[in-house]
Design an enzyme around this catalytic site. Structure first.
Site, PDB file in Angstrom:
ATOM      1  N   HIS A  40      68.170  32.049  36.470  1.00 59.77           N
ATOM      2  CA  HIS A  40      69.703  31.136  36.041  1.00 59.77           C
ATOM      3  C   HIS A  40      69.571  30.100  34.981  1.00 59.77           C
ATOM      4  O   HIS A  40      70.229  29.505  34.863  1.00 59.77           O
ATOM      5  CB  HIS A  40      69.964  30.455  37.332  1.00 59.77           C
ATOM      6  CG  HIS A  40      70.421  31.452  38.463  1.00 59.77           C
ATOM      7  ND1 HIS A  40      71.677  31.709  38.663  1.00 59.77           N
ATOM      8  CD2 HIS A  40      69.764  32.451  39.099  1.00 59.77           C
ATOM      9  CE1 HIS A  40      71.885  32.656  39.382  1.00 59.77           C
ATOM     10  NE2 HIS A  40      70.775  33.068  39.810  1.00 59.77           N
ATOM     11  N   ASP A  99      71.262  24.280  29.305  1.00 59.47           N
ATOM     12  CA  ASP A  99      71.792  24.387  30.559  1.00 59.47           C
ATOM     13  C   ASP A  99      71.711  26.146  30.542  1.00 59.47           C
ATOM     14  O   ASP A  99      72.048  26.692  29.624  1.00 59.47           O
ATOM     15  CB  ASP A  99      73.208  24.057  30.837  1.00 59.47           C
ATOM     16  CG  ASP A  99      73.577  23.632  32.250  1.00 59.47           C
ATOM     17  OD1 ASP A  99      72.672  24.224  33.152  1.00 59.47           O
ATOM     18  OD2 ASP A  99      74.513  23.007  32.649  1.00 59.47           O
TER      19      ASP A  99
HETATM   20  O1  LIG Z   1      68.935  23.949  44.420  1.00 59.31           O
HETATM   21  P1  LIG Z   1      68.962  22.811  43.831  1.00 59.31           P
HETATM   22  O2  LIG Z   1      67.567  22.130  43.530  1.00 59.31           O
HETATM   23  O3  LIG Z   1      69.750  21.760  44.440  1.00 59.31           O
HETATM   24  O4  LIG Z   1      69.544  22.831  42.378  1.00 59.31           O
HETATM   25  C1  LIG Z   1      71.026  23.539  42.156  1.00 59.31           C
HETATM   26  C2  LIG Z   1      70.744  24.642  41.131  1.00 59.31           C
HETATM   27  O5  LIG Z   1      70.568  24.288  39.949  1.00 59.31           O
HETATM   28  C3  LIG Z   1      70.178  25.226  38.777  1.00 59.31           C
HETATM   29  O6  LIG Z   1      71.405  25.998  38.637  1.00 59.31           O
HETATM   30  C4  LIG Z   1      71.362  27.144  37.773  1.00 59.31           C
HETATM   31  O7  LIG Z   1      72.205  28.130  38.190  1.00 59.31           O
HETATM   32  C5  LIG Z   1      73.546  28.121  37.501  1.00 59.31           C
HETATM   33  C6  LIG Z   1      74.312  29.480  37.952  1.00 59.31           C
HETATM   34  O8  LIG Z   1      73.390  30.564  37.356  1.00 59.31           O
HETATM   35  C7  LIG Z   1      73.737  27.764  36.083  1.00 59.31           C
HETATM   36  O9  LIG Z   1      75.191  27.695  35.749  1.00 59.31           O
HETATM   37  C8  LIG Z   1      73.044  26.587  35.922  1.00 59.31           C
HETATM   38  O10 LIG Z   1      73.130  26.314  34.332  1.00 59.31           O
HETATM   39  C9  LIG Z   1      71.596  26.539  36.188  1.00 59.31           C
HETATM   40  O11 LIG Z   1      71.063  25.352  36.045  1.00 59.31           O
HETATM   41  C10 LIG Z   1      69.030  26.155  39.219  1.00 59.31           C
HETATM   42  O12 LIG Z   1      68.974  27.128  38.588  1.00 59.31           O
HETATM   43  C11 LIG Z   1      69.388  26.800  40.770  1.00 59.31           C
HETATM   44  O13 LIG Z   1      68.142  27.654  41.383  1.00 59.31           O
HETATM   45  C12 LIG Z   1      69.636  25.512  41.840  1.00 59.31           C
HETATM   46  O14 LIG Z   1      69.951  26.143  43.077  1.00 59.31           O
HETATM   47  O1  LIG Z   2      80.307  17.101  43.465  1.00 58.57           O
HETATM   48  C1  LIG Z   2      80.137  18.388  43.138  1.00 58.57           C
HETATM   49  C2  LIG Z   2      79.425  18.571  41.924  1.00 58.57           C
HETATM   50  C3  LIG Z   2      79.377  19.885  41.553  1.00 58.57           C
HETATM   51  N1  LIG Z   2      79.895  21.069  42.194  1.00 58.57           N
HETATM   52  C4  LIG Z   2      79.720  22.188  42.052  1.00 58.57           C
HETATM   53  O2  LIG Z   2      78.367  22.735  41.744  1.00 58.57           O
HETATM   54  C5  LIG Z   2      78.326  23.767  40.698  1.00 58.57           C
HETATM   55  C6  LIG Z   2      77.488  23.234  39.514  1.00 58.57           C
HETATM   56  O3  LIG Z   2      77.239  24.365  38.841  1.00 58.57           O
HETATM   57  P1  LIG Z   2      76.767  24.414  37.206  1.00 58.57           P
HETATM   58  O4  LIG Z   2      76.357  25.862  37.019  1.00 58.57           O
HETATM   59  O5  LIG Z   2      77.603  23.969  36.455  1.00 58.57           O
HETATM   60  O6  LIG Z   2      75.230  23.653  37.192  1.00 58.57           O
HETATM   61  P2  LIG Z   2      73.994  23.573  38.101  1.00 58.57           P
HETATM   62  O7  LIG Z   2      74.136  22.430  39.186  1.00 58.57           O
HETATM   63  O8  LIG Z   2      73.647  24.991  38.865  1.00 58.57           O
HETATM   64  O9  LIG Z   2      72.708  23.200  36.980  1.00 58.57           O
HETATM   65  C7  LIG Z   2      79.808  23.969  40.340  1.00 58.57           C
HETATM   66  O10 LIG Z   2      80.500  25.201  40.988  1.00 58.57           O
HETATM   67  C8  LIG Z   2      80.533  22.633  40.709  1.00 58.57           C
HETATM   68  O11 LIG Z   2      82.010  23.070  41.021  1.00 58.57           O
HETATM   69  C9  LIG Z   2      80.198  20.614  43.517  1.00 58.57           C
HETATM   70  O12 LIG Z   2      80.734  21.552  44.220  1.00 58.57           O
HETATM   71  N2  LIG Z   2      80.876  19.319  43.943  1.00 58.57           N
END
Ligand SMILES: O=P(O)(O)OC[C@H]1O[C@H](O[C@H]2O[C@H](CO)[C@@H](O)[C@H](O)[C@H]2O)[C@H](O)[C@@H](O)[C@@H]1O
Ligand SMILES: O=c1ccn([C@@H]2O[C@H](COP(=O)(O)OP(=O)(O)O)[C@@H](O)[C@H]2O)c(=O)[nH]1
Length: 452
Positions: free
Chosen positions: A157, A351
């Site tokens: 991701h 990102d």
């Molecule tokens: O599980 P966390 O450590 O709390 O972090 C949340 C997730 O962050 C990252 O999200 C990625 O996946 C998204 C969907 O494909 C994408 O839109 C975003 O740009 C990425 O940063 C991480 O890769 C996940 O594993 C985490 O669960």
């Molecule tokens: O207060 C918050 C902030 C973020 N989100 C959700 O968290 C996801 C963030 O995903 P994104 O791919 O933009 O970034 P990531 O956190 O995975 O790097 C999106 O669905 C947002 O709508 C949420 O539900 N509550």
């Protein structure tokens, strides 16, 4: 076809409305609804005793959630240190933030082996296994070592930098070799696929990365946004703005999201375009994330300070330039906020995708849509190139883009939004999962490596 087995570190709690923010859980949940599947991963809880944990099961809407607890030291070495203190900065091109230790590497491998041992008894011969993200690079090989011969796919991701950066990781070659156990590797963009395939090539391995950009469920999200503008929270936000334009940012509190640079860009707007003072409010929702990792704590302190300084310098007795919230907001409430926002300001330094950008577009009212200001370095940028694209390192460029967005005429807003909306509807969470699984089905199966 057998069941779909999803494996990821982060598994959503199927019964809770406010989830830990994060796109992986959101995108996958949108993708798996309706099928017969199991989702295996970390429970988010700490294991009490020693020895292998027993999985807990919960079945909701046809999906069985099987989760295991991790001990404090496993959580620290595997999740905090190796995954988020080493792999995360490296893959976001921030080699200087990488905090390598051999001990964490060892715990990372052990937890992957634990995932494999606990998962294997739950598998049936015709299951298809789909592993997600950097926490679990070696899991495919660990499953093969235990004799699993079924198709195993992997989706990453986060971005992939070129080999010249990846090689900074001691043992990078071993991780790349482990990735050969997967029949297919999906990444977010063509740039990521090119970079990963280059790393394979340089190390004499088979190229197997392909781009499958993740999406959302735009129909469901639009419905949530339409309902959300009528929520109590949205009413309160609207009343508090008292006619000011709303610029909205929504990101986990993560250094990859470019928050300090964004705050300085907004400061440059109100410094260089004084006509916006008192007429615009910037609301940044930035739920605390990975708060046990040092870099994340430093970032929080930096943002507290920056917000205080900018508000102190520019606020009037009846106007606060920046509102900054570090608690998560439920996604259905956020959907209403997106629809109300005149501008979404999404400026990550890097990102993987950024689902917030896609959600913002899906939430708009086509008769009077808002404007998306988006970083070139979001994985969403190649698809969403009708947004106002910016270099997030340049505060003045962010300021100019915000001014352009805040003064853009209705015809241009509509024209841009129509193209963006068509893109968001073209690749959805459902089509992403279908396309990946179809390609996995067609991919060359890897013969099992017998256990040593
Ligand atoms: O599980 P966390 O450590 O709390 O972090 C949340 C997730 O962050 C990252 O999200 C990625 O996946 C998204 C969907 O494909 C994408 O839109 C975003 O740009 C990425 O940063 C991480 O890769 C996940 O594993 C985490 O669960
Ligand atoms: O207060 C918050 C902030 C973020 N989100 C959700 O968290 C996801 C963030 O995903 P994104 O791919 O933009 O970034 P990531 O956190 O995975 O790097 C999106 O669905 C947002 O709508 C949420 O539900 N509550």
């Amino acid at each position: 076809m057998g069941r779909l087995i999803i494996v990821s570190n982060r598994v959503p709690s199927p019964r809770e409305r406010t989830q830990p923010a994060g796109g992986l859980a959101v995108g996958l949940r949108d993708a798996v609804r309706g099928g017969s599947s199991m989702w295996f991963g970390w429970s988010g809880n700490q294991a009490e005793g020693e020895g292998d944990p027993e999985p807990s099961f919960d079945t909701v809407d046809g999906v069985t959630y099987a989760t295991i607890d991790l001990t404090e030291s496993q959580h620290e070495g595997f999740y905090q240190n190796f995954s988020n203190g080493i792999l995360w900065p490296l893959f976001h091109y921030r080699v200087g933030l990488m905090n390598y230790s051999r001990r964490d590497w060892q715990i990372y491998l052990e937890v992957n082996a634990l995932f494999a041992r606990t998962l294997v008894p739950l598998l049936k011969p015709d299951d298809v296994v789909w592993v997600h993200d950097y926490h679990l690079f070696p899991l495919g090989q660990a499953l093969r070592d235990l004799g699993v011969t079924t198709r195993i796919g992997f989706f990453l991701h986060i971005p992939v930098p070129p080999w010249s950066l990846v090689r900074s990781l001691p043992g990078a070659e071993l991780l790349l070799e482990d990735l050969q156990a997967y029949d297919l590797i999906g990444v977010q963009t063509d740039e990521d696929a090119d970079n990963l395939n280059q790393s394979f090539r340089v190390n004499g391995l088979t190229e197997r990365a392909r781009a499958f950009p993740i999406g959302i469920d735009p129909h469901e999200f639009r419905a949530q946004a339409e309902a959300g503008v009528g929520s109590d929270e949205a009413e309160r936000l609207r009343a508090s703005l008292r006619g000011a334009a709303l610029v909205l940012g929504v990101d986990r509190l993560d250094y990859s999201k470019g928050l300090p640079e964004r705050f300085r860009g907004y400061e440059a707007l109100i410094a260089r375009y004084p006509e916006h003072r008192g007429k615009v409010t910037f609301l940044q929702v930035a739920p605390v994330s990975r708060g046990d990792v040092e870099e994340y704590r430093l970032l929080r302190r930096q943002l507290d300070e920056l917000t205080g300084r900018i508000n102190g310098a520019y606020a009037e007795f009846d106007w606060t330039p920046i509102r900054y919230i570090t608690r998560p907001i439920a996604r259905d409430i956020l959907a209403g906020f997106y629809r109300m926002a005149d501008v979404a300001l999404i400026t990550p330094l890097r990102d993987g995708m950024n689902l917030v950008a896609k959600e913002y577009i899906a939430a708009q009212d086509g008769e009077s849509p808002g404007v998306l200001v988006l970083s070139h370095f979001a994985g969403a940028a190649p698809e969403l190139d009708e947004a106002v694209l910016v270099n997030p390192y340049d505060a003045d460029e962010i300021a100019d883009a915000l001014h352009q967005a805040l003064t853009m005429g209705l015809d241009e807003r509509k024209a841009r939004w129509r193209k963006l909306d068509a893109e968001v509807r073209r690749t959805t969470a459902g089509s992403w999962a279908r396309d990946f699984l179809q390609a996995l089905d067609e991919a060359q199966a890897t013969p099992a490596t017998p256990a040593a």
